[in-house]
Design a protein around this motif. Structure first.
Motif, PDB file in Angstrom:
ATOM      1  N   LEU A  52       0.854  -1.182   0.000  1.00 14.32           N
ATOM      2  CA  LEU A  52       0.000   0.000   0.000  1.00 14.32           C
ATOM      3  C   LEU A  52       0.889   1.231   0.000  1.00 14.32           C
ATOM      4  CD1 LEU A  52      -2.771   1.434   0.317  1.00 14.32           C
ATOM      5  CD2 LEU A  52      -2.465   1.200   2.804  1.00 14.32           C
ATOM      6  N   ASP A  53       0.690   2.132  -0.977  1.00  7.75           N
ATOM      7  CA  ASP A  53       1.434   3.389  -1.067  1.00  7.75           C
ATOM      8  C   ASP A  53       0.483   4.525  -0.687  1.00  7.75           C
ATOM      9  OD1 ASP A  53       3.156   5.464  -1.616  1.00  7.75           O
ATOM     10  OD2 ASP A  53       3.155   5.181  -3.790  1.00  7.75           O
ATOM     11  N   ILE A  54       0.774   5.181   0.431  1.00  7.19           N
ATOM     12  CA  ILE A  54      -0.118   6.197   1.000  1.00  7.19           C
ATOM     13  C   ILE A  54       0.263   7.574   0.463  1.00  7.19           C
ATOM     14  CG2 ILE A  54      -1.008   7.162   3.143  1.00  7.19           C
ATOM     15  CD1 ILE A  54       0.578   4.536   4.346  1.00  7.19           C
ATOM     16  N   GLY A  55      -0.729   8.310  -0.062  1.00  4.90           N
ATOM     17  CA  GLY A  55      -0.443   9.602  -0.673  1.00  4.90           C
ATOM     18  C   GLY A  55       0.461   9.423  -1.871  1.00  4.90           C
ATOM     19  N   PRO A 110     -12.073   2.746   3.556  1.00  7.05           N
ATOM     20  CA  PRO A 110     -12.410   1.392   4.037  1.00  7.05           C
ATOM     21  C   PRO A 110     -11.523   0.318   3.407  1.00  7.05           C
ATOM     22  CG  PRO A 110     -13.991   2.074   2.371  1.00  7.05           C
ATOM     23  CD  PRO A 110     -13.085   3.269   2.607  1.00  7.05           C
ATOM     24  N   PHE A 111     -10.255   0.317   3.783  1.00  6.53           N
ATOM     25  CA  PHE A 111      -9.349  -0.724   3.296  1.00  6.53           C
ATOM     26  C   PHE A 111      -9.816  -2.089   3.787  1.00  6.53           C
ATOM     27  CE2 PHE A 111      -6.391   2.963   3.915  1.00  6.53           C
ATOM     28  CZ  PHE A 111      -6.027   3.141   2.594  1.00  6.53           C
ATOM     29  N   PRO A 112      -9.661  -3.129   2.997  1.00  7.57           N
ATOM     30  CA  PRO A 112      -9.924  -4.479   3.508  1.00  7.57           C
ATOM     31  C   PRO A 112      -8.987  -4.788   4.673  1.00  7.57           C
ATOM     32  CG  PRO A 112      -9.733  -4.480   1.103  1.00  7.57           C
ATOM     33  CD  PRO A 112      -9.280  -3.131   1.563  1.00  7.57           C
ATOM     34  N   ILE A 138      -4.605   2.780   8.686  1.00 10.26           N
ATOM     35  CA  ILE A 138      -3.602   2.125   7.853  1.00 10.26           C
ATOM     36  C   ILE A 138      -3.141   0.827   8.512  1.00 10.26           C
ATOM     37  CG2 ILE A 138      -1.243   2.349   6.957  1.00 10.26           C
ATOM     38  CD1 ILE A 138      -1.961   5.452   6.760  1.00 10.26           C
ATOM     39  N   GLY A 139      -2.975   0.862   9.834  1.00  8.12           N
ATOM     40  CA  GLY A 139      -2.560  -0.348  10.550  1.00  8.12           C
ATOM     41  C   GLY A 139      -3.553  -1.479  10.400  1.00  8.12           C
TER      42      GLY A 139
END
Length: 281
Positions: A52-55, A110-112, A138-139
């Motif tokens: 996952l790449d945030i921003g 709403p990430f899985p 994110i965690g």
């Protein structure tokens, strides 16, 4: 409907700021790509990892992560529709097929649950309205034992850009009072103690912050770099508060301040950041 709590950031990154970054993809990558090696080494992405790449912005780090996770995948999330369009086009043009880009606010998206093995970010995590809530979200998207590797800016005076901007000060309106440690902004995670506080509060463990530096290419020569910096959102906003003559003097001062950093074909400034790693229990 897209849910957003960071509304001011969404407006900026879907307005002038996001369009400027998308239109100048190569130039912004030249500014920040020197940090890619630090970030990707710390992330230690495996062949089957789900990243996952945030921003993610224009998606350079997302694509690099996807290439490392050849039998896994990479997902980039960002608020900016213009930058995500550029990211998707770049991925298609480079033939990177195991990558997905989603428009969303990572603070509440709403990430899985437990979907990802590792989360990364190159300067995309400093603007959350509630950073503890954002990193907790994110965690939850990371599997137990999942890894986090992020870059955040150190104080402006630790970067060459701070000295360059200081040369403009006499031509600018008075600066507002410094933002407090609980506010968002470019320097919101410039203190490693604050980074640790946020990440442990969000449920992460084994938090480690290491200072790293990288060259940042801002232009071909001082005049070109000053013109580009003058169009960068934060500088453009400040210059917009001045009359034309004062703005011209400020840009002239910026050009002069950049000249000591000229090399053949490039203006290189030293960038300074914190590279932070952590683990989800």
């Amino acid at each position: 409907m897209l849910s957003i709590v960071n509304t001011e950031q969404a407006e900026a990154w879907n307005g002038y700021e996001g369009t400027h970054w998308a239109d100048h993809q190569a130039r912004y990558d030249a500014v920040n790509s020197g940090f890619n090696g630090h970030l990707l080494a710390a992330a230690d992405i495996g062949d089957r990892d789900r990243v996952l790449d945030i921003g993610c912005g224009n998606g350079q780090v997302t694509r690099l992560a996807a290439r490392r996770a050849r039998r896994g995948d990479a997902t980039g999330i960002d608020l900016s529709a213009p930058m995500l369009r550029r990211a998707r086009a770049s991925a298609a043009g480079e033939g990177v097929g195991n990558v997905t880009f989603e428009e969303g606010d990572a603070q509440i998206h709403p990430f899985p649950a437990s979907r990802f093995d590792v989360a990364v970010s190159r300067f995309g995590i400093m603007f959350f309205a509630d950073p503890v809530a954002a990193f907790a979200n994110i965690g939850r998207a990371l599997r137990p034992g999942g890894r986090l590797a992020i870059l955040s800016l150190r104080r402006m005076e630790d970067n060459d850009l701070g000295a360059v901007f200081a040369a403009m000060a006499e031509h600018l309106p008075p600066s507002p009072a410094p933002a407090g440690p609980g506010t968002s902004g470019p320097e919101s995670l410039a203190d490693p103690a604050r980074v640790r506080e946020v990440l442990t509060g969000a449920g992460f463990e084994k938090v480690t912050s290491t200072p790293v530096e990288a060259p940042q290419v801002w232009g071909r020569d001082a005049a070109d770099a000053a013109g580009f910096l003058g169009g960068w959102g934060p500088v453009r906003f400040i210059l917009g508060q001045l009359d034309k003559a004062a703005a011209a003097r400020a840009l002239d001062a910026l050009t002069v301040a950049l000249r000591p950093y000229e090399e053949p074909g490039a203006v290189r400034l030293r960038g300074a950041a914190w590279l932070t790693t952590a683990t989800r229990p």
